[in-house]
Enzyme design. Structure first.
Site, PDB file in Angstrom:
ATOM      1  CD  GLU A  79      59.303  57.556  68.029  1.00 48.30           C
ATOM      2  OE1 GLU A  79      58.583  57.075  68.926  1.00 48.30           O
ATOM      3  OE2 GLU A  79      59.310  57.119  66.854  1.00 48.30           O
ATOM      4  NE  ARG A 129      50.741  52.630  73.601  1.00 48.62           N
ATOM      5  CZ  ARG A 129      50.941  51.965  72.478  1.00 48.62           C
ATOM      6  NH1 ARG A 129      49.966  51.869  71.587  1.00 48.62           N
ATOM      7  NH2 ARG A 129      52.100  51.386  72.233  1.00 48.62           N
ATOM      8  CG  ASP A 143      62.721  56.223  74.500  1.00 49.56           C
ATOM      9  OD1 ASP A 143      62.463  55.708  75.599  1.00 49.56           O
ATOM     10  OD2 ASP A 143      62.153  55.877  73.443  1.00 49.56           O
ATOM     11  CD  GLU A 193      53.871  50.853  75.370  1.00 45.22           C
ATOM     12  OE1 GLU A 193      53.174  51.826  75.057  1.00 45.22           O
ATOM     13  OE2 GLU A 193      54.977  50.608  74.829  1.00 45.22           O
TER      14      GLU A 193
END
Length: 557
Positions: free
Chosen positions: A462, A199, A328, A195
């Site tokens: 998404e 980010r 993903d 993360e």
């Protein structure tokens, strides 16, 4: 003057003379003039063998401003000339948005900018410097992925490039000033390497790509260096969590066998390769090269990459596979790193194409209602369930269809159709809910296709991301219509007086809110919405590639 007398035009009358002509003389004058004109035209006519309707049109139809003759094939105002066939002066035309459409898209962009300011200003008012906002409680939200009690300003760093793209430069300056005065990644608490990478490193690299201000690049390096201990494993497969002060590393207890997660270990490559190229320091590239080398050597016979890998021995933990959560962005970064490298890495492309072929063979299904979707594979069984996170795949397969020149026509069309089908299925999951917002996961039982299983919606991007890619690829207006429907749903069900919140049940006409404004709402959801209604030359595909947090990086020259 009698009623049968006619006054000639003044330029026929000599000065100081009275000249009146009767009706008979006037008619003779007109006849002579007509005969003289006819003789002049006849002399200039081409031979009868070459005379055509177009010749007559050129002779007798007037020109305006000596530039454009009246022609039934002339484009109307909202069309532009696309091409002219050789030997044929009749041009082909393609539609260009008329003024009404341009005005509508301008107003929609302005609406999305206002949404962004509402989210940003509410964060500034109640959670400035903290990670995220709780809009109902009017305070800050803390989550373990950024460390316990940390003040890393996640929403600030994640939002800078969106604010820049929308032209909110004063807000960018304000956020940058906070970073200069307060940001410090070296906290005594464990943080999620994944993360923080997508980010924070992604956010800093994107605003650097847009401004070329080296301050942001230096910050990206600072954060990357704090994450380096996660790569200290026998295989190079990184751990999930790191304490920047103690350097202690761990995996999540809930992960199968406490193993590393495919989506996380595969989602450093774009940021770390970009860092190495910008700084000249190859240490970041070496970390990701080692990961890919291990994965190539430990490929399953069915071509699938399983969701969990042991970082110590490199073996898979279980046999679960998907293109949704836990996997993903591993697949996403195989393609996007290849694109970032200007399509120069043939091994990477081969790895990507083999992996999506395996997914199509083992994980992709069609429902009885002909909805295409990716299920969840486990030991040769596929669960008929698709997560919201998997809906990014519409954009991924669309990008594959237009960017991979090595595909033959059959495969190119196949991937494009898959992109369209997946995006349509995810849209169905939205419009089959009471709120027109999509659930976290949806199933495909008879008579209940694309219906909510996990009913909450946390402002995820998404589905809108795939609308964005499919709009740019196909120029089908339905994707803009679908995006605007999502805007209206966000305004109706997620907007609060002090920002935006996720909801707990998309099937409720009056859903309860979860009281969290995720940092990715500004970074991704609102950015993709804004770009859908913008021209393609704003962050164009031939110059930029987006990381999995929608942060744009400049493609390597």
């Amino acid at each position: 003057m009698s009623s049968k007398d006619y006054l000639l035009p003044l330029y026929f009358i000599p000065k100081k003379s009275k000249f009146v002509i009767n009706e008979k003389k006037f008619l003779i004058f007109l006849l002579v003039g007509f005969l003289v004109t006819s003789v002049i035209i006849f002399i200039n006519l081409p031979s009868t063998n070459s005379l055509s309707k177009q010749d007559l049109s050129n002779l007798f139809l007037p020109k305006f401003n000596n530039s454009y003759k009246i022609n039934r094939n002339r484009p109307i105002q909202h069309e532009i000339v696309k091409e002219v066939d050789p030997g044929n002066d009749v041009p082909k035309y393609i539609a260009e948005p008329d003024q009404e459409s341009k005005d509508k898209n301008f107003l929609r962009r302005e609406k999305i900018k206002n949404m962004t300011l509402h989210a940003w200003n509410s964060y500034k008012k109640y959670a400035w410097g903290k990670n995220e906002l709780k809009p109902l409680s009017r305070t800050y939200h803390q989550t373990g992925i950024f460390g316990s009690g940390s003040e890393l300003g996640a929403t600030i760093v994640d939002s800078l490039d969106t604010l820049h793209i929308m032209g909110f430069h004063d807000e960018v300056k304000l956020g940058t000033e906070w970073i200069k005065q307060n940001f410090n990644i070296n906290i005594n608490s464990q943080i999620s390497a994944f993360e923080v990478n997508i980010r924070f490193i992604g956010g800093f690299l994107a605003i650097y790509a847009l401004t070329e201000d080296k301050f942001y690049l230096d910050k990206a390096v600072e954060v990357a260096d704090a994450l380096m201990p996660v790569f200290n494993t026998p295989t190079g497969i990184p751990y999930a969590l790191v304490n920047p002060i103690s350097k202690a590393v761990h995996n999540y207890n809930w992960a199968a066998g406490s193993c590393s997660i495919l989506s996380e270990l595969g989602t450093f490559s774009l940021e770390f390769q970009y860092l190495s190229d910008l700084t000249g320091n190859k240490i970041y590239q070496e970390k990701i090269d080692k990961i890919y080398d291990h994965l190539r050597k430990n490929k399953n016979s069915n071509g699938l990459y399983y969701n969990y890998i042991n970082p110590n021995n490199g073996r898979y933990c279980g046999s679960q596979a998907s293109i949704g959560g836990l996997a993903d962005s591993f697949y996403e970064y195989l393609l996007k790193l290849w694109l970032y490298k200007n399509k120069s890495d043939k091994e990477l492309l081969e790895m990507y194409l083999d992996s999506i072929d395996a997914l199509k063979s083992h994980v992709y299904l069609k429902s009885s209602g002909n909805l295409g979707y990716f299920g969840e594979y486990s030991g040769n069984f596929v669960n008929k369930k698709m997560g919201h996170l998997a809906c990014f795949a519409g954009g991924l397969f669309g990008l594959t269809a237009i960017k991979v020149d090595e595909l033959n026509e059959e495969k190119r069309n196949m991937y494009k159709e898959m992109a369209i089908d997946i995006t349509n299925t995810c849209h169905e999951s939205y419009i089959r809910s009471a709120t027109h917002l999509g659930p976290e996961a949806f199933g495909f039982e008879p008579n209940r296709e694309a219906m909510a299983l996990d009913k909450y919606y946390i402002l995820r991007p998404e589905v809108i991301e795939s609308y964005f890619y499919l709009w740019r690829i196909t120029k089908d207006e339905k994707y803009r219509d679908w995006a605007w429907d999502a805007v209206e749903a966000l305004e109706k069900y997620c907007k609060t007086e002090n920002g935006y919140s996720g909801i707990k049940d998309v099937n409720s006409p009056n859903p309860q809110k979860d009281d969290v404004q995720q940092s990715f709402f500004i970074a991704e959801t609102l950015k993709y919405l804004y770009l859908i209604f913008s021209e393609d030359d704003l962050i164009p595909f031939d110059k930029f590639v987006f990381n999995t947090e929608a942060h744009p990086f400049r493609i390597k020259a």
